[in-house]
Scaffold this motif. Structure first.
Motif, mmCIF file in Angstrom:
data_model
loop_
_atom_site.group_PDB
_atom_site.id
_atom_site.type_symbol
_atom_site.label_atom_id
_atom_site.label_comp_id
_atom_site.label_asym_id
_atom_site.label_seq_id
_atom_site.Cartn_x
_atom_site.Cartn_y
_atom_site.Cartn_z
ATOM 1 N N LYS B 70 0.719 -1.169 -0.024
ATOM 2 C CA LYS B 70 0.320 0.283 -0.334
ATOM 3 C C LYS B 70 0.949 1.497 0.373
ATOM 4 C CE LYS B 70 -4.244 -1.722 2.143
ATOM 5 N NZ LYS B 70 -4.701 -2.537 2.594
ATOM 6 N N CYS B 73 -0.486 8.428 -1.413
ATOM 7 C CA CYS B 73 0.228 10.273 -2.580
ATOM 8 C C CYS B 73 0.714 11.171 -1.586
ATOM 9 C CB CYS B 73 -0.793 9.641 -3.028
ATOM 10 S SG CYS B 73 -0.444 11.182 -4.516
ATOM 11 N N THR B 81 -3.668 0.586 -3.556
ATOM 12 C CA THR B 81 -3.320 -0.601 -3.572
ATOM 13 C C THR B 81 -1.735 -0.579 -4.550
ATOM 14 O OG1 THR B 81 -4.586 -1.868 -2.670
ATOM 15 C CG2 THR B 81 -3.043 -2.534 -4.170
ATOM 16 N N ILE B 82 -0.848 -0.856 -4.291
ATOM 17 C CA ILE B 82 0.269 -0.606 -5.623
ATOM 18 C C ILE B 82 0.619 -2.087 -5.674
ATOM 19 C CG2 ILE B 82 1.127 1.721 -5.715
ATOM 20 C CD1 ILE B 82 2.418 0.941 -2.908
ATOM 21 N N LYS B 83 1.136 -2.365 -7.114
ATOM 22 C CA LYS B 83 2.141 -3.463 -7.012
ATOM 23 C C LYS B 83 3.678 -3.526 -7.732
ATOM 24 C CE LYS B 83 -1.421 -6.846 -7.880
ATOM 25 N NZ LYS B 83 -1.769 -7.284 -6.538
ATOM 26 N N ARG B 85 6.725 -0.466 -7.995
ATOM 27 C CA ARG B 85 7.734 0.379 -6.505
ATOM 28 C C ARG B 85 7.353 1.916 -7.764
ATOM 29 N NH1 ARG B 85 9.475 -0.267 -1.519
ATOM 30 N NH2 ARG B 85 10.841 -2.344 -1.690
ATOM 31 N N ASP B 87 4.562 2.785 -9.587
ATOM 32 C CA ASP B 87 3.358 2.789 -10.216
ATOM 33 C C ASP B 87 3.016 4.428 -9.664
ATOM 34 O OD1 ASP B 87 3.124 0.230 -10.795
ATOM 35 O OD2 ASP B 87 1.854 -0.396 -9.052
ATOM 36 N N CYS B 89 0.231 7.497 -8.526
ATOM 37 C CA CYS B 89 -1.326 7.160 -7.713
ATOM 38 C C CYS B 89 -2.235 7.104 -8.847
ATOM 39 C CB CYS B 89 -0.991 8.621 -7.332
ATOM 40 S SG CYS B 89 -2.766 8.730 -6.429
ATOM 41 N N LEU B 97 3.872 8.052 -4.726
ATOM 42 C CA LEU B 97 3.112 7.189 -3.876
ATOM 43 C C LEU B 97 4.492 6.449 -2.639
ATOM 44 C CD1 LEU B 97 0.804 4.606 -5.746
ATOM 45 C CD2 LEU B 97 0.448 6.749 -4.618
#
Lengths: 264, 113
Positions: B70, B73, B81-83, B85, B87, B89, B97
């Motif tokens: 997670k 921002c 939720t992020i997949k 580093r 990604d 916002c 993020l």
């Protein structure tokens, strides 16, 4: 023998070999009422806690001795050793400099550094793909690093594993060469996430390779907006003055924190 | 293959925790591993089997709970939720993020006899 890790290094190191070092403050282990044979213990401990404890020991020592410890990280062949071969003669009259060389095998790099006339110790990690804080503690003692030294710790060439292991350094420096591809930061984001400074090396080759410096910096800043950047060519002496200035500033910062005065 | 040295760390901690507790055998070790923690689970379980040989944890089950990543921002202040580093916002599109969860490498509990 080191009572903490079982290594056979006879040298003293920066941690206390005389007592168990694990901090139990965070492990409130208890056994659940057990009418059955198995018991469950609560551990709640970071897997890297041992390494981090050694790293803190190193950091305390470096801070006490006014040692600027720099962890140099990159793929194999990015030019780390060449950069040191250029940096050491340029700065060794102003600073004490010492080097820890990490490689899986050979002391080739240590020999190259030795030729510059500064103390160097080689750590061969064998099957290990990264340096750890315990090895660095031992190596520092072997070197008898003087106060107010810049200590370069050249890590094993690997953009993955070393990013996980705190060595107690002041700064992590990731080195990337223009022959490696512009998307390296996105492919290995963890390394660029933990780094404080990115050096883009071999810029003399830009006319021969398809590498967009701005794009690379943009990618790196997506992962780590605070990442500082220096572009240079170690072999062709381009941009080295920016690197030297960065080193002097870091050294000055470290020194003035303790003395409220500059080192120069 | 840093998973091998991480497994050595796991065994060290488990042995420390077993001392003075009349543990005959460690049956299971429960870990929490963040999605961004740079761990290849198959490499970790493979390494564990090797490293655990001849120790109190030989044959123990390594149970891994994934911790989702997670981020917060910096720009619009939302949790997402992020997949990866890098990604952006999903709300504002900025690369702003800060990872607040997903780096975990923790031993939670161990089951012993």
């Amino acid at each position: 023998m080191c009572g903490i890790c079982g290594c056979n290094d006879q040298e003293s190191a920066l941690h206390d070999h005389g007592k168990e070092s694990l901090d139990h403050k965070h492990s409130h282990a208890h056994s659940h009422d057990s009418h059955e044979e198995n018991r469950l213990f609560l551990i709640e401990q970071d897997i890297l806690s041992k390494n981090n404890k050694f790293a803190e020991d190193n950091r305390r020592y470096f801070s006490g001795q006014k040692i600027l410890a720099l962890n140099l990280l990159s793929s194999p062949g990015s030019g780390k050793t060449t950069l040191l071969e250029k940096t050491i003669p340029a700065l060794k009259n102003q600073f004490n400099i010492a080097v820890i060389e990490g490689d899986q095998q050979t002391d080739c790099d240590a020999e190259r550094i030795k030729a510059t006339g500064v103390p160097v110790v080689q750590i061969n990690t064998g099957k290990g793909c990264h340096l750890d804080a315990h090895q660095v503690g031992h190596a520092t003692q072997k070197l008898t690093v003087e106060d107010k030294t810049i200590l370069f710790i050249e890590n094993v060439g690997n953009l993955v594993c070393p990013s996980l292991f705190d060595l107690g350094e002041s700064q992590k420096i990731v080195i990337l060469s223009v022959t490696e591809g512009v998307d390296k930061p996105l492919k290995y984001p963890d390394m660029f996430y933990v780094a404080n400074l990115m050096i883009i090396n071999k810029i003399d080759l830009l006319e021969y390779v398809d590498f967009n410096v701005e794009k690379c910096i943009e990618y790196a800043h997506r992962i780590n907006p605070d990442l500082q950047v220096i572009t240079l060519s170690a072999t062709k002496n381009k941009g080295l003055e920016n690197w030297y200035e960065w080193l002097m500033n870091e050294h000055k910062k470290l020194f003035s924190v303790h003395h409220h005065s500059t080192a120069f | 293959m840093h998973e091998l040295s991480l497994c050595k760390n796991i065994i060290d901690i488990v042995e420390e925790q077993s001392r003075n507790r009349s543990v005959k055998k460690v049956k299971a070790i429960y870990l929490e591993i963040g999605e961004l923690a740079l761990i290849e689970k198959s490499a970790l379980t493979f390494s564990f089997e090797l490293v655990a040989k001849g120790t109190i944890a030989e044959g123990a089950i390594l149970s891994i709970t994934d911790v989702p990543a997670k981020g917060l921002c910096d720009y619009c202040g939302v949790f997402v939720t992020i997949k990866q580093r890098f990604d952006p916002c999903v709300h504002c599109g900025n690369f702003s993020l800060k990872v607040i969860q997903g780096d975990e490498l923790r031993i939670k509990t161990m089951e012993v006899e």
